[in-house]
Design an enzyme around this catalytic site. Structure first.
Site, PDB file in Angstrom:
ATOM      1  N   SER A   1      25.064  22.456  17.466  1.00  0.00           N
ATOM      2  CA  SER A   1      24.331  21.864  18.578  1.00  0.00           C
ATOM      3  C   SER A   1      25.002  20.547  18.948  1.00  0.00           C
ATOM      4  O   SER A   1      25.622  19.902  18.087  1.00  0.00           O
ATOM      5  CB  SER A   1      22.876  21.600  18.172  1.00  0.00           C
ATOM      6  OG  SER A   1      22.219  20.760  19.107  1.00  0.00           O
TER       7      SER A   1
ATOM      8  N   TYR B   1      17.062  18.065  11.942  1.00  0.00           N
ATOM      9  CA  TYR B   1      17.824  19.109  12.625  1.00  0.00           C
ATOM     10  C   TYR B   1      19.236  18.637  12.937  1.00  0.00           C
ATOM     11  O   TYR B   1      20.218  19.352  12.690  1.00  0.00           O
ATOM     12  CB  TYR B   1      17.099  19.501  13.910  1.00  0.00           C
ATOM     13  CG  TYR B   1      17.840  20.484  14.774  1.00  0.00           C
ATOM     14  CD1 TYR B   1      17.977  21.813  14.391  1.00  0.00           C
ATOM     15  CD2 TYR B   1      18.398  20.088  15.988  1.00  0.00           C
ATOM     16  CE1 TYR B   1      18.653  22.726  15.192  1.00  0.00           C
ATOM     17  CE2 TYR B   1      19.076  20.987  16.799  1.00  0.00           C
ATOM     18  CZ  TYR B   1      19.198  22.304  16.401  1.00  0.00           C
ATOM     19  OH  TYR B   1      19.881  23.197  17.193  1.00  0.00           O
TER      20      TYR B   1
END
Length: 261
Positions: A144, A157
């Site tokens: 990401s 995350y």
């Protein structure tokens, strides 16, 4: 046999294949003529997708139900595919948690670490000997843009995705002479189930990419590792952030991302 099949066939493994970017990867690889091993928890979705791909593309599709939060998941997937000639591993499964770090559920954090970090690392480790022996093939890790810098209010995350970027870049460097392509995909906001599962209204997200477009661009850039950002908007945004002094960038992000009280 086309060039893509020759390099990355005859069979690809795709984790997180029941929805989102993983499902898009599976559909695009089927169109390229690769046989597939589809991995996810939701077997009913995998079976429906497998039936569709077999019917329309005349390929072999194996469904493997697995909870990738289990420590043994990667070893079990590798054991189940021992007799297959795996040329491409797409480690796509993952999930995120949003909000203040101290309010994050500890068990969910542990599961996120397993799914996002442990299992991709073990999958790469387990499949690499056979890929090296073939002298060709590829590995795709879905990370990401949040892995490019610590992201306040997405702290855990972002940390897991930073590990994946580091893992992919390290392997890219190691495998340059082995004929194995490694790409770490860093999407921005993507039109999948993930935003809603994290409590985000997808309608509030700008520059949302379709998962098919993200997967298509990743496959088109498989040889252009180590790290690839498919969104021009998010590439420009994070290039700007990373050009700032780290403290300043993090302060800006914390102010803009702080949840409303």
């Amino acid at each position: 046999m086309n060039e893509f099949q020759n390099l990355y066939g005859p069979t690809a493994v795709v984790t997180g294949a029941s929805s989102g970017i993983g499902k898009s990867f599976a559909m695009l690889l089927a169109r390229r003529g690769l046989n597939l091993v589809l991995v996810a928890r939701r077997k009913d979705r995998l079976e429906a997708l497998a039936a569709e791909l077999r019917q329309h593309h005349n390929i072999s599709v194996t469904v493997y139900e697995s909870d990738l939060a289990k420590p043994s998941a990667a070893a079990e997937i590798i054991a189940a595919t021992t007799d297959m000639d795996i040329g491409l591993v797409i480690s796509n499964a993952g999930f995120g948690l949003k909000g203040e770090f101290s309010n994050t559920n500890a068990q969910q954090m542990a599961d996120m670490l397993m799914v996002n970090c442990h299992t991709p690392m073990q999958l790469a480790h387990g499949f690499l000997p056979a890929l090296r022996a073939r002298g060709k093939g590829g590995i795709v890790f879905t990370s990401s843009v949040e892995g490019l810098i610590g992201c306040p209010y997405s702290t855990g995350y972002a940390a897991t995705k930073a590990l994946i970027i580091s893992l992919g870049e390290g392997l890219w460097g190691e495998l340059q002479e082995a004929g194995i392509d490694v790409l770490t995909l860093c999407p921005g906001a993507t039109d999948t189930e993930a935003p809603a599962l994290q409590g985000i209204d997808p309608r509030t997200l700008q520059n949302l990419m379709a998962p098919d477009d993200v997967a298509e661009l990743a496959l088109a850039n498989l040889k252009n590792g180590p790290t690839y950002i498919p969104s021009e908007h998010y590439k420009a945004s994070f290039d700007m952030l990373l050009s700032l002094p780290r403290r300043h960038a993090l302060q800006l992000m914390a102010k803009s991302l702080k949840p409303e009280a």
